[in-house]
Enzyme design. Sequence first.
Site, mmCIF file in Angstrom:
data_model
loop_
_atom_site.group_PDB
_atom_site.id
_atom_site.type_symbol
_atom_site.label_atom_id
_atom_site.label_comp_id
_atom_site.label_asym_id
_atom_site.label_seq_id
_atom_site.Cartn_x
_atom_site.Cartn_y
_atom_site.Cartn_z
ATOM 1 N N GLU A 1 -38.887 6.735 25.415
ATOM 2 C CA GLU A 1 -39.409 6.382 26.560
ATOM 3 C C GLU A 1 -40.398 5.443 26.610
ATOM 4 O OE1 GLU A 1 -38.308 8.264 29.115
ATOM 5 O OE2 GLU A 1 -37.359 10.265 28.191
ATOM 6 N N CYS B 1 -46.866 4.455 32.617
ATOM 7 C CA CYS B 1 -45.523 3.899 32.582
ATOM 8 C C CYS B 1 -44.924 3.573 33.897
ATOM 9 C CB CYS B 1 -44.432 4.696 31.505
ATOM 10 S SG CYS B 1 -44.628 6.307 32.037
ATOM 11 N N ASN C 1 -52.081 5.779 26.586
ATOM 12 C CA ASN C 1 -52.270 5.811 28.252
ATOM 13 C C ASN C 1 -52.543 7.256 28.509
ATOM 14 O OD1 ASN C 1 -49.570 5.697 27.862
ATOM 15 N ND2 ASN C 1 -49.515 5.625 30.149
HETATM 16 P P1 NAD Z 1 -46.892 0.984 21.892
HETATM 17 O O1 NAD Z 1 -45.508 0.437 21.800
HETATM 18 O O2 NAD Z 1 -47.949 -0.301 21.577
HETATM 19 O O3 NAD Z 1 -47.436 1.983 20.700
HETATM 20 C C1 NAD Z 1 -46.771 3.176 21.063
HETATM 21 C C2 NAD Z 1 -46.836 3.959 19.845
HETATM 22 O O4 NAD Z 1 -45.969 3.510 18.763
HETATM 23 C C3 NAD Z 1 -48.261 4.173 19.227
HETATM 24 O O5 NAD Z 1 -48.364 5.641 18.537
HETATM 25 C C4 NAD Z 1 -48.201 3.081 18.079
HETATM 26 O O6 NAD Z 1 -49.000 3.351 17.177
HETATM 27 C C5 NAD Z 1 -46.834 3.202 17.504
HETATM 28 N N1 NAD Z 1 -46.259 1.965 16.689
HETATM 29 C C6 NAD Z 1 -46.545 0.746 16.709
HETATM 30 N N2 NAD Z 1 -45.891 0.077 15.795
HETATM 31 C C7 NAD Z 1 -45.039 0.947 15.386
HETATM 32 C C8 NAD Z 1 -44.194 0.749 14.360
HETATM 33 N N3 NAD Z 1 -43.816 -0.478 13.582
HETATM 34 N N4 NAD Z 1 -43.472 1.589 13.710
HETATM 35 C C9 NAD Z 1 -43.548 2.991 14.532
HETATM 36 N N5 NAD Z 1 -44.457 3.298 15.631
HETATM 37 C C10 NAD Z 1 -45.406 2.362 15.732
HETATM 38 O O7 NAD Z 1 -47.435 1.331 23.099
HETATM 39 P P2 NAD Z 1 -49.020 1.709 24.019
HETATM 40 O O8 NAD Z 1 -49.430 0.299 24.051
HETATM 41 O O9 NAD Z 1 -49.688 2.705 22.969
HETATM 42 O O10 NAD Z 1 -48.677 2.301 25.315
HETATM 43 C C11 NAD Z 1 -48.222 1.714 26.518
HETATM 44 C C12 NAD Z 1 -46.950 1.428 26.777
HETATM 45 O O11 NAD Z 1 -46.294 2.877 26.628
HETATM 46 C C13 NAD Z 1 -46.434 0.807 27.993
HETATM 47 O O12 NAD Z 1 -45.564 0.000 27.591
HETATM 48 C C14 NAD Z 1 -46.178 2.151 28.811
HETATM 49 O O13 NAD Z 1 -45.040 1.790 29.864
HETATM 50 C C15 NAD Z 1 -45.571 2.882 27.623
HETATM 51 N N6 NAD Z 1 -45.114 4.272 28.290
HETATM 52 C C16 NAD Z 1 -44.021 4.669 28.679
HETATM 53 C C17 NAD Z 1 -43.927 6.015 29.066
HETATM 54 C C18 NAD Z 1 -42.430 6.575 29.413
HETATM 55 O O14 NAD Z 1 -42.355 7.747 29.398
HETATM 56 N N7 NAD Z 1 -41.465 5.881 29.710
HETATM 57 C C19 NAD Z 1 -44.795 6.936 29.086
HETATM 58 C C20 NAD Z 1 -46.367 6.247 28.740
HETATM 59 C C21 NAD Z 1 -46.178 4.956 28.455
#
Ligand code: NAD
Length: 482
Positions: A255, A289, A159
């Site tokens: 996070e 997020c 995002n």
């Molecule tokens: P996601 O959890 O689908 O993916 C995040 C990352 O994890 C990606 O790089 C993905 O390739 C990787 N991933 C997926 N499966 C994995 C596995 N089995 N092992 C290791 N890595 C793996 O999240 P998204 O859809 O890319 O992003 C949106 C989410 O991120 C929302 O829930 C948002 O709230 C959250 N977010 C949190 C913060 C924060 O600082 N708290 C900031 C931005 C986004």
Amino acid sequence: MGSMLSIDRPAFHFPCLIGGRPVSRDERILVRYPFTGEVIGSVPRLDEEAVLEALASASSGPPRLSRHERSEILLRAAAHIEAQAGAVARLITWESGLCLKDTAYEVRRAVDVLRFSAYEALRDDGQCLAFDISANGKPRRGYTLREPLRLVTAITPFNHPLNQVAHKVAPSVASGSSMVLKPSEKTPLSAIYLASVLYESGLPPGMLSVVTGDPAEIGRALVTHPAVELVSFTGGVEIGKRIAGLLGYRRAVLELGGNDPLIVLDDADLDEAVRLAAYGCYKNSGQRCTAVKRLIVSERVADELAGRLAAASAQIKVGDPLDPATDMGTVISEAAARQLEAAAEDTLARGARLLFGNERRGALYGPTVMDHVPRDAPSVQRETFGPHAPILRVRDIDEAIAVANGTSYGLSAGVCTNDMGRVHRLVRELRCGTVNVREVPGYRSELSPFGGIKDSGIGIKEGVVEAMKAMTNVKLYTVPWE
Ligand code: NAD
């Protein structure tokens, strides 16, 4: 890596950068422009073996650079990106569908992250301690120093394709660690570009590698390799908890998702509340997020706020992300837009009233205001990642706090009230990582501590200063002091 990658034309077929070397593969992950669905780039689809090699080569530890050298690299990278800001914003827009207003802002934030990290690299937070402080003491003095971790892995979401990555890479460079980064396979291009800029700015190759691939294939190695001392993950709760289960005896920064409220009490300035609601719900196509995911509003002012927010939502220009006048581009994919539509339909079927929106065209999904949303509707109990503005009506501050705390998340909150007694109570009683008074939940500086509790995180923060703490170990040494 000799020079920066070209980002002039949307034919961004980038290599991975492992130990400074471009590494390519015939198997590619395609990157599409969400607005049209066209392929605008691709990255290698590495297998687990290639990722294990990258981890092994990084595990010999980073070269020692002086504070001055680390700071200069980061400042040069900030200047490079600032000079190319327009092209970098377009790169993020191509891979994410976010509009140029959002991505230009993101580039400015990432430049801040690089600069603040450069300044923090110069700052020594070492302590100096006396030891002759009790009858049990000795005539000695002690000093602390921070030693960089030898190997950190970073995993980032889609995002904020550049800024999320900058928040991991820049503190790692500033603290002198070595990092292997896996950006989201949905938006890997700006991450690889940032790494190429850092190499061009003098970063020794051993300090950063970027690997790309299918997370189901390469994720486990990044989290469980024995040389990895810290996993720094930003993403959703589901993957975050899965990773937590694999970590074993290892430090982690997690996070995760949020379900942040904007609480509007009956004494609030409604002009301000409407402005904050629209900004909080819709900025970055609602994909933050810390986006406002629930408007918790005193029933005394709810009619007024709802009407004004619907009118403000109609002013938002949704459309072509590359048109500089556009206020909101697409969400990450047509599939994500369809999910938002379905979530709204479900919420309306549970008794909510649609005041504006729920319109979709491909991956474009516009501002959607719903009033009288039942507080147990799945769309407000779980994180909904898009431009929804669901209004939950409450009687008083007690109920507002109970509803705000009534989900599994605990990232941030915004509160609109001018009553200091209420402010104190909200700050004390909201169970989350940040409370912003008369501001959106997501407001922060890149330097301030940031992160959530409950399902939103385990309480170890990011923000440049905190990230550098997580990426270093404190060593105490003591010497005789007669
Ligand atoms: P996601 O959890 O689908 O993916 C995040 C990352 O994890 C990606 O790089 C993905 O390739 C990787 N991933 C997926 N499966 C994995 C596995 N089995 N092992 C290791 N890595 C793996 O999240 P998204 O859809 O890319 O992003 C949106 C989410 O991120 C929302 O829930 C948002 O709230 C959250 N977010 C949190 C913060 C924060 O600082 N708290 C900031 C931005 C986004």
